[in-house]
Design an enzyme around this catalytic site. Structure first.
Site, PDB file in Angstrom:
ATOM      1  N   ARG A  70     -42.473  21.998 -20.517  1.00  0.00           N
ATOM      2  CA  ARG A  70     -41.167  21.320 -20.615  1.00  0.00           C
ATOM      3  C   ARG A  70     -41.364  19.833 -20.902  1.00  0.00           C
ATOM      4  O   ARG A  70     -40.596  19.233 -21.668  1.00  0.00           O
ATOM      5  CB  ARG A  70     -40.336  21.523 -19.354  1.00  0.00           C
ATOM      6  CG  ARG A  70     -38.936  20.905 -19.499  1.00  0.00           C
ATOM      7  CD  ARG A  70     -38.027  21.225 -18.343  1.00  0.00           C
ATOM      8  NE  ARG A  70     -38.568  20.739 -17.086  1.00  0.00           N
ATOM      9  CZ  ARG A  70     -38.088  21.080 -15.884  1.00  0.00           C
ATOM     10  NH1 ARG A  70     -37.063  21.907 -15.794  1.00  0.00           N
ATOM     11  NH2 ARG A  70     -38.637  20.600 -14.801  1.00  0.00           N
ATOM     12  N   TYR A 121     -39.400  12.898 -16.999  1.00  0.00           N
ATOM     13  CA  TYR A 121     -40.181  13.129 -15.790  1.00  0.00           C
ATOM     14  C   TYR A 121     -40.331  14.615 -15.527  1.00  0.00           C
ATOM     15  O   TYR A 121     -39.667  15.446 -16.147  1.00  0.00           O
ATOM     16  CB  TYR A 121     -39.547  12.409 -14.594  1.00  0.00           C
ATOM     17  CG  TYR A 121     -38.300  13.060 -14.028  1.00  0.00           C
ATOM     18  CD1 TYR A 121     -37.100  13.045 -14.731  1.00  0.00           C
ATOM     19  CD2 TYR A 121     -38.322  13.698 -12.786  1.00  0.00           C
ATOM     20  CE1 TYR A 121     -35.966  13.642 -14.212  1.00  0.00           C
ATOM     21  CE2 TYR A 121     -37.189  14.287 -12.257  1.00  0.00           C
ATOM     22  CZ  TYR A 121     -36.011  14.260 -12.971  1.00  0.00           C
ATOM     23  OH  TYR A 121     -34.893  14.860 -12.455  1.00  0.00           O
ATOM     24  N   LYS A 157     -35.304  16.214 -19.846  1.00  0.00           N
ATOM     25  CA  LYS A 157     -35.404  15.791 -18.436  1.00  0.00           C
ATOM     26  C   LYS A 157     -35.650  14.286 -18.353  1.00  0.00           C
ATOM     27  O   LYS A 157     -36.765  13.836 -18.081  1.00  0.00           O
ATOM     28  CB  LYS A 157     -36.501  16.592 -17.725  1.00  0.00           C
ATOM     29  CG  LYS A 157     -36.415  16.512 -16.189  1.00  0.00           C
ATOM     30  CD  LYS A 157     -37.293  17.566 -15.560  1.00  0.00           C
ATOM     31  CE  LYS A 157     -37.469  17.376 -14.058  1.00  0.00           C
ATOM     32  NZ  LYS A 157     -36.270  17.579 -13.271  1.00  0.00           N
ATOM     33  N   ARG A 163     -37.339  -6.388 -25.794  1.00  0.00           N
ATOM     34  CA  ARG A 163     -36.120  -5.594 -25.660  1.00  0.00           C
ATOM     35  C   ARG A 163     -35.337  -5.488 -26.966  1.00  0.00           C
ATOM     36  O   ARG A 163     -34.921  -6.493 -27.534  1.00  0.00           O
ATOM     37  CB  ARG A 163     -35.216  -6.180 -24.559  1.00  0.00           C
ATOM     38  CG  ARG A 163     -34.031  -5.272 -24.235  1.00  0.00           C
ATOM     39  CD  ARG A 163     -33.173  -5.824 -23.114  1.00  0.00           C
ATOM     40  NE  ARG A 163     -32.058  -4.932 -22.830  1.00  0.00           N
ATOM     41  CZ  ARG A 163     -30.932  -4.906 -23.563  1.00  0.00           C
ATOM     42  NH1 ARG A 163     -30.764  -5.730 -24.567  1.00  0.00           N
ATOM     43  NH2 ARG A 163     -29.971  -4.052 -23.251  1.00  0.00           N
ATOM     44  N   GLU A 181     -24.305  22.844 -13.483  1.00  0.00           N
ATOM     45  CA  GLU A 181     -25.444  23.014 -12.566  1.00  0.00           C
ATOM     46  C   GLU A 181     -25.246  22.098 -11.360  1.00  0.00           C
ATOM     47  O   GLU A 181     -24.263  21.364 -11.287  1.00  0.00           O
ATOM     48  CB  GLU A 181     -26.764  22.716 -13.281  1.00  0.00           C
ATOM     49  CG  GLU A 181     -26.829  21.332 -13.880  1.00  0.00           C
ATOM     50  CD  GLU A 181     -28.029  21.104 -14.801  1.00  0.00           C
ATOM     51  OE1 GLU A 181     -29.082  21.719 -14.591  1.00  0.00           O
ATOM     52  OE2 GLU A 181     -27.895  20.275 -15.719  1.00  0.00           O
TER      53      GLU A 181
END
Ligand code: PLP
Length: 283
Positions: free
Chosen positions: A51, A32, A147, A99, A179
């Site tokens: 990114r 995301y 991310k 799946r 972080e």
């Protein structure tokens, strides 16, 4: 009601649909970006797009649309939802497939975007008050430079902070701060700004990159290295950066005041420079 974007269509939010077989839902197999909006314009869109491309490539996923189309979708949503200050959230998942742990050979990636109006984003009262953080062990996976949408541990961290009467948590691994739960962490000692070096242990913040560049242009000294909670508690200032908070002062760590226990001049100056510069370059 908001208009959102799902796989090629702009639809009212209550009509948007994603498959129960979507791998984002089943495996957190998705990435995301969050881009902020000021004056109805996107802040550092190019940084977020770059990114995103890297996150996708690390996971061997294709981008469902070109960068130009992505910009157009962002702009369209900002316009139709009349966002003056707020955020655009974008998510790409590997798509729907029966799946199975192995990546499916032929899933089409899903692309979803929506906006969040945040009036007063640039003028947030927290920037004047500062945030209080606690430290918690970093229990996330090892590829934090990608991310991904696996945000459960950061969510738990926010809840731990809330339970402790604080605003956020800084995560610690092998004695060093990695972080914040959703931001990069910094301290200031004397005239030096210190923030953790890039690596797989942290997200390479788009705001971090911009703020470090602007700090260097303003002749501020920057050191990219690890630091401990004790060093942070002993610093003159602390702050965090992210696309949605810009530069936000941290005034307390694990109950200990940082410096004077009030937002400091370096964070205030960087916030001002960042907001000014970013508004000028917004698209
Ligand atoms: N670190 C983490 C773990 C984050 O989730 C975020 C933002 O969501 C950041 C850092 C800041 O990154 P950016 O400045 O690109 O928003």
């Amino acid at each position: 009601m908001r208009t959102v974007y799902v796989n090629g269509a702009y639809v009212p939010e209550d009509e948007a649909k994603i498959s129960v077989f979507d791998r984002g839902f089943l495996f957190a197999d998705g990435v995301y970006e969050v881009t902020s909006v000021l004056d109805g314009k996107l802040i550092d869109f190019a940084g977020h797009a770059a990114r995103l491309k890297r996150s996708l490539s690390e996971l061997e996923m294709e981008s469902p649309v070109s960068e130009d189309d992505l910009l157009e979708i962002h702009r369209h949503l900002v316009r139709v939802n009349e966002i003056d200050e707020g955020l655009v959230y974008l998510q790409v998942t590997r798509g729907a497939a029966d799946r199975d742990f192995a990546y499916p050979a032929e899933a089409r990636p899903s692309l979803v975007l929506f906006t969040q109006a945040k009036p007063g984003l640039a003028d947030a009262p927290a920037a004047k008050k500062g945030m209080r953080v606690i430290s918690i062990p970093d229990r996330r996976w090892g590829r934090r430079d990608i991310k991904t949408v696996q945000l459960l541990y950061p969510s738990m961290g926010k809840m731990m902070a809330r339970a402790a009467g604080a605003d956020d948590a800084w995560m610690v691994e092998e004695g060093a701060v990695t972080e914040g739960t959703s931001n990069n962490a910094y301290i200031v000692k004397g005239n030096t700004i210190v923030t953790r070096h890039l690596g797989e242990e942290i997200l390479h913040g788009i705001t971090r990159a911009a703020v470090l560049r602007m700090a260097a242009e303003a002749q501020m000294k920057v050191e990219e290295r690890s630091f401990t909670i004790a060093e942070a508690q002993d610093a003159d200032e602390a702050f965090v950066t992210s696309a949605s908070t810009f530069v936000m002062p941290v005034v307390e760590i694990d109950g200990e005041p940082v410096g004077a226990g009030a937002p400091g001049p370096v964070a205030a100056r960087l916030r001002e420079i960042y907001l000014d510069e970013s508004r000028k370059k917004a698209v």
